[in-house]
Every structure is written in C-alpha cells, then in structure tokens.
Design an enzyme around this catalytic site. Structure first.
Site, PDB file in Angstrom:
ATOM      1  N   LYS A 193       0.831  -1.205   0.000  1.00  0.00           N
ATOM      2  CA  LYS A 193       0.000   0.000   0.000  1.00  0.00           C
ATOM      3  C   LYS A 193       0.869   1.261   0.000  1.00  0.00           C
ATOM      4  CE  LYS A 193      -2.480   2.700   3.060  1.00  0.00           C
ATOM      5  NZ  LYS A 193      -2.700   2.875   4.457  1.00  0.00           N
ATOM      6  N   ASP A 206      -6.766   0.949   0.940  1.00  0.00           N
ATOM      7  CA  ASP A 206      -6.814   1.271   2.365  1.00  0.00           C
ATOM      8  C   ASP A 206      -8.191   0.851   2.890  1.00  0.00           C
ATOM      9  OD1 ASP A 206      -8.621   3.149   1.478  1.00  0.00           O
ATOM     10  OD2 ASP A 206      -7.818   4.775   2.698  1.00  0.00           O
TER      11      ASP A 206
END
Ligand code: SF4
Length: 215
Positions: free
Chosen positions: A125, A144
C-alpha cells in the site's frame, strides 16, 4: 468472459461517476519530496491524514533528508511523532527505512515496487502511494480501509485481503485509472460512503451500487 465484461462495464461506470463527483481528488497528505511522502504515509497508519499533516511540517524541517532521520536520537523522533499513535514502532520503522535508503539507495527513494517493499515499514500500500502520487507511476491500486469497504459494497470484489482486493481492482480498472480511482474512492469514503452509516441517499453511485453488506 461475460461476467468479466460486465464487471469491467460496472467498474467503468463507477470510474466515470467518481471522476465527475471528485475531479480534483488527490492525496490528502502534504509533502514536497518522495521521501516526505514516504514518511507521511508510514505515519498515517492508524492515524488521520489531518493529524499527520499537523506533525510533518516541523518534522521535515528538523530532519530534511534520509541521513538526518537515520541519525536522529530515537527519543527525539518519538517525541516529534508521538501524536500520530504507535510512535515507537513508527519511529523504529522510519529510522530503519532511512538507514537502508542511505546504505543501498544513496539516500534516494527508489522508483521500483520491488525495492520499496524491502524497506522496513513499507508494504504494497505504502509503495503504491509513493509510486503513484510522488512519481506518477501506476504500479497498482492503493487499498486502504475506504477502498476495501467501498469496493466490497460496490461489488467490485468479494475479497477482504488487501492484496486480493487490489488484484481484483487491477483486473477491472484500466491502468490509467489506478492512481485516481483510489484518491476518489478515499474521498467518497470520507464524505458519503462512510463506514457506519453510508449516505446512500446523497450518493452519486446509488443507482448502480448493489450495496453489498449495507444494512
Ligand atoms: S450507494 Fe451507499 S453503499 Fe453504495 S457507494 Fe453509495 S453510499 Fe456507498
């Protein structure tokens, strides 16, 4: 094949609507260099972007490069980032990450996913955030908590693991949308498709959203 084509058409509709609703959506973290974005993203774990943005101006003035972060007394760094939560592990990750940047990359943030994910505290991420937002490289889709929740509600994925969600999104979204899609979905998640009580009545996606899992 039919299912895949339908999924792509659905994703394209979502992309079009979100583009219209949030034409200027971008990363909410404030930064001026790739290193600053990397540090801000590490700090943003379990913390709001607003809080991170309160801490980083003074932090980046005190530690202007990777060598300065690496050489900082740990206690000073912990104090500087304390309000972002989990400050001990974040300080440790930031220092180890910066030490490796200095040792292996001449203090410069690398532009390859494979190199970024080798850095302490940096997962897919964070690497996707840095590559997409600082370097304009669509290496993947940032997943997320907002992207996870809304992608599932919209029926773009049935997965709950971030890596599998990202793989599903990469299959149905054109590569040129990967960076903007995450920014827009995160904006949508903060304003409309909020976790506890989504505002479906105000949502631009209401007529095409199956609202999976929404009570
Ligand atoms: S219709 Fe409701 S559940 Fe679907 S994206 Fe909009 S706010 Fe979220």
């Amino acid at each position: 094949m039919v299912v895949a084509a339908q999924a792509k058409r659905h994703a394209a509709q979502v992309v079009r609507r979100l583009r219209k609703a949030y034409p200027d959506a971008e990363c909410a973290l404030k930064f001026s260099t790739p290193l600053e974005l990397l540090i801000a993203t590490i700090l943003s774990a379990q913390c709001t972007d607003v809080r991170v943005n309160m801490v980083t101006p003074a932090l980046f003035r005190s530690y202007p490069n990777a060598a300065a972060f690496a050489a900082a007394p740990r206690a000073d760094l912990e104090t500087a980032i304390q309000s972002t939560g989990f400050f001990r592990s974040k300080a440790k990750n930031i220092q180890e990450c910066c030490r490796l940047l200095v040792e292996k990359h001449a203090g410069v943030v690398p532009q390859r996913l494979e190199d970024l994910v080798q850095l302490p505290g940096v997962g897919r991420k964070t690497a996707n955030v840095v590559l997409g937002t600082a370097f304009g490289q669509a290496s993947g889709v940032v997943v997320d908590t907002h992207v996870t929740r809304i992608s599932r509600r919209l029926g773009l994925t049935e997965q709950s693991d971030a890596v599998k969600i990202e793989a599903d999104l990469m299959k149905v979204l054109p590569r040129k949308e990967w960076i903007g899609f995450s920014h827009r979905l995160i904006h949508h998640g903060r304003r409309i498709c909020i976790a506890r009580k989504p505002k479906c009545g105000e949502c631009t996606l209401a007529d095409i959203c199956p609202r999976i899992g929404v009570a």
